[in-house]
Design an enzyme around this catalytic site. Structure first.
Site, PDB file in Angstrom:
ATOM      1  N   ARG A  21     -35.796   3.542 -26.072  1.00 21.63           N
ATOM      2  CA  ARG A  21     -35.552   4.534 -27.134  1.00 21.63           C
ATOM      3  C   ARG A  21     -34.936   3.897 -28.368  1.00 21.63           C
ATOM      4  O   ARG A  21     -35.333   4.211 -29.494  1.00 21.63           O
ATOM      5  CB  ARG A  21     -34.651   5.653 -26.616  1.00 21.63           C
ATOM      6  CG  ARG A  21     -35.340   6.528 -25.580  1.00 21.63           C
ATOM      7  CD  ARG A  21     -34.389   7.538 -24.989  1.00 21.63           C
ATOM      8  NE  ARG A  21     -33.289   6.824 -24.337  1.00 21.63           N
ATOM      9  CZ  ARG A  21     -32.082   7.333 -24.118  1.00 21.63           C
ATOM     10  NH1 ARG A  21     -31.794   8.559 -24.496  1.00 21.63           N
ATOM     11  NH2 ARG A  21     -31.157   6.618 -23.523  1.00 21.63           N
ATOM     12  N   ASN A  39     -35.749  10.465 -23.338  1.00 19.29           N
ATOM     13  CA  ASN A  39     -36.119  10.255 -21.943  1.00 19.29           C
ATOM     14  C   ASN A  39     -36.534  11.591 -21.354  1.00 19.29           C
ATOM     15  O   ASN A  39     -35.999  12.641 -21.718  1.00 19.29           O
ATOM     16  CB  ASN A  39     -34.938   9.715 -21.134  1.00 19.29           C
ATOM     17  CG  ASN A  39     -34.688   8.251 -21.370  1.00 19.29           C
ATOM     18  OD1 ASN A  39     -35.543   7.522 -21.853  1.00 19.29           O
ATOM     19  ND2 ASN A  39     -33.494   7.801 -21.018  1.00 19.29           N
TER      20      ASN A  39
END
Length: 91
Positions: A21, A39
């Protein structure tokens, strides 16, 4: 100037716990796109990316590889409507 497009990416593989990320944010900022990355509970990573088509494709190219410790098995790509995000954030 190109009209903005938006794409939703769902990335499968070893993509959580490897900095995916945060490196995605860097790739997005480098490309000049906006949106978010998060996520998912199934172990995948989901992203909403919007901006000029060539910039969105640049991020998609990065997503297909990911950071060094990731293993990208597959990427689902879907067209979505631009939402007018400002910046690129981790959710």
């Amino acid at each position: 100037m190109q009209s903005p497009i938006a794409r939703r990416f769902v990335v499968h593989g070893r993509v959580q716990g490897v900095g995916f990320r945060y490196r995605c944010v860097q790739a997005a900022e480098t490309a000049g796109v906006t949106g978010w990355v998060r996520n998912r509970t199934d172990g995948s990573v989901e992203a909403h990316v919007e901006g000029p088509a060539d910039a969105v494709e640049q991020v998609l190219a990065w997503v297909r590889v990911g950071p060094r410790h990731a293993r990208v098995d597959s990427v689902e790509v879907g067209e979505v409507a631009p939402a007018g995000h400002r910046g690129f954030t981790v959710r």
